[in-house]
Enzyme design. Sequence first.
Site, PDB file in Angstrom:
ATOM      1  N   GLU A  36       0.865  -1.162   0.000  1.00  0.00           N
ATOM      2  CA  GLU A  36       0.000   0.000   0.000  1.00  0.00           C
ATOM      3  C   GLU A  36       0.914   1.229   0.000  1.00  0.00           C
ATOM      4  OE1 GLU A  36      -2.787   0.347   3.259  1.00  0.00           O
ATOM      5  OE2 GLU A  36      -3.522   2.251   2.460  1.00  0.00           O
ATOM      6  N   ARG A 262       5.257 -12.713   9.854  1.00  0.00           N
ATOM      7  CA  ARG A 262       5.922 -11.413   9.663  1.00  0.00           C
ATOM      8  C   ARG A 262       7.304 -11.451  10.268  1.00  0.00           C
ATOM      9  NH1 ARG A 262       1.913  -7.400   8.571  1.00  0.00           N
ATOM     10  NH2 ARG A 262       3.286  -5.635   8.858  1.00  0.00           N
ATOM     11  N   LYS A 272       4.573   0.833   9.327  1.00  0.00           N
ATOM     12  CA  LYS A 272       4.641   2.116   8.616  1.00  0.00           C
ATOM     13  C   LYS A 272       4.058   3.244   9.455  1.00  0.00           C
ATOM     14  CE  LYS A 272       3.055   0.159   4.855  1.00  0.00           C
ATOM     15  NZ  LYS A 272       2.461  -0.101   3.547  1.00  0.00           N
TER      16      LYS A 272
END
Length: 558
Positions: A36, A262, A272
């Site tokens: 994204e 992850r 982020k």
Amino acid sequence: MATSETKASSNFIRNIIEEDVKAGKQAKIVTRFPPEPNGYLHIGHARSIWLNFGMAEEFGGACNLRFDDTNPEKEEQEYVDSIKEDVLWLGYKWSGDVKYASDYFDQFYEWALHLIKAGKAYVCHLSAQESSEYRGWATKPGKESPYRSRSVEENLALIEKMRVGEFEEGSCVLRAKIDMASPNMNMRDPILYRIRKASHHQTGDKWCIYPSYDFAHGQEDSIEGITHSICTLEFQDHRPLYEWFLDNLPVPHQPKQYEFGRLNLNYTVTSKRKLKQLVDEKCVDGWDDPRMPTVSGMRRRGYTPRSLKTFCDMVPVSKSNSVIDVSILERAIRDDLNDHAPRAMCVMNPLKVVITNVVDGKVEDMIAAAHPSKPELGERTLPFTREILIDRSDFSEDSSLSRKKFKRLVLGEWIRLRGAYIIKADEVVKDSNGEIMHINASLIPDTVGKDAPEGVRPRGVIHWVSASHGVPVEVRRYDRLFSHESPDQGGEDFMTYINSESLSVITAVAEPSVASCAAETSFQFEREGYFVADRYDHTPEKPVFNMTIGLRDTWAGK
Ligand code: ATP
Ligand code: MG
């Protein structure tokens, strides 16, 4: 936590792909990396890139770069540009053109109409708060929305009104009609479209309704012919929904989703949102500050794509989230630079040494290899002059220091200057406050590249530069950005653990050969560590070096 014994990793995703390829399930595997564009890429993304592009490479397939741009308020062109640049820098090439979720907005809208016509989607006017009350929770089934049984015609009219902007943001959404009692919360009539009256970086003002991640992702994968849609663990519970859309829409292809854990690093944050907070609150100098775990930050710090790849190879791909010791990453970069970085000398804290038996003005060129085991890297010239600089910490007046512990210059004793003569410290010259101003020394002739003569026992070898020919360089030394091993675990705010001493800037003096290097050239400054010419600020006139990593792991045992 992974240990230093971690080696070439296990990788269950590779095993799945390998079996599919062997079984001839697909003509060619196709993966995708779907960021994204709401921030810069970080080490966790580098991991996902390594996996998605790496698998495609290994099995002769293709990997798409697709921007997951369904949330215009948080997304920006700057992020799109930085992400492309980072992927290329990491050494990967996406298949065909860059793709955007927004490329498919027309198609998604058609599919939304398809679900409405099939009685599987409806416009819902519950407020956000009501919706969450109606949703129930994991152990309590939800309640059906009063808008759930609207007619197809009414829903078609309402979605059209949503599309043309007749409704306010937040006044209604389009939802799938699935199962409000499902034990999987994601299946309780999830949102397909929201109203967002924001300009979009790709589609401008064409749309004021935007698909949810769930309504977009699987369909994007399908349109692009993705065979293996590899994502992180938090999407595991979304998989039934991913498959529900594929089963209920006339999609051209059936992709399959696989989840892996992850990657997180200790002593840093990889989110982020948190990285953006560090940037917005000016705790760092932008997303690509060398202390940031972003790809562009690591690049500016002097990490190499090769070392990041080695690091990813070392860490197992697992089915659970893991926190990896940052020293594993640091070791990967240290080993890489040890193999590839040319050597140079740079004195961080200069102390002048006057070699009294060298005539003033004389310059003798010493020749040294750029790398001890890579003759192909060539040689460098070290001008040797009457006045040289050594590091202040390399001199002591205390001759009682043991030879084992202090392998440096001691008053009245000898030392070898790296690549040059053996000298003896004869005298310390001090100012009226007792501060050392300089040292008078004398060299032993004919000792360059030769053993010490009988009776001369240098304590060790130290680095030096010519006082007249050395070049001043700005050196930016970095320490970890956080003083806590897990800054964002537990109840506390990660911002409280910022290490206020993570940057120190000094002026050092380097051998002349380093000044003319191109930006982003790495060196081992002998006995100091690895340094890189700053990507933006370094010029031959005003050299600037960032410290990449020390020669040894100084945190071990701290
Ligand atoms: P963040 O939580 O940092 O904002 P994200 O998952 O929201 O990350 P995306 O832009 O959606 O960021 O991520 C793009 C891809 O990178 C996704 O497939 C995601 O699963 C993967 N990814 C993100 N963070 C990690 C990580 N720490 N380890 C492995 N893969 C990751
Ligand atoms: Mg995401």
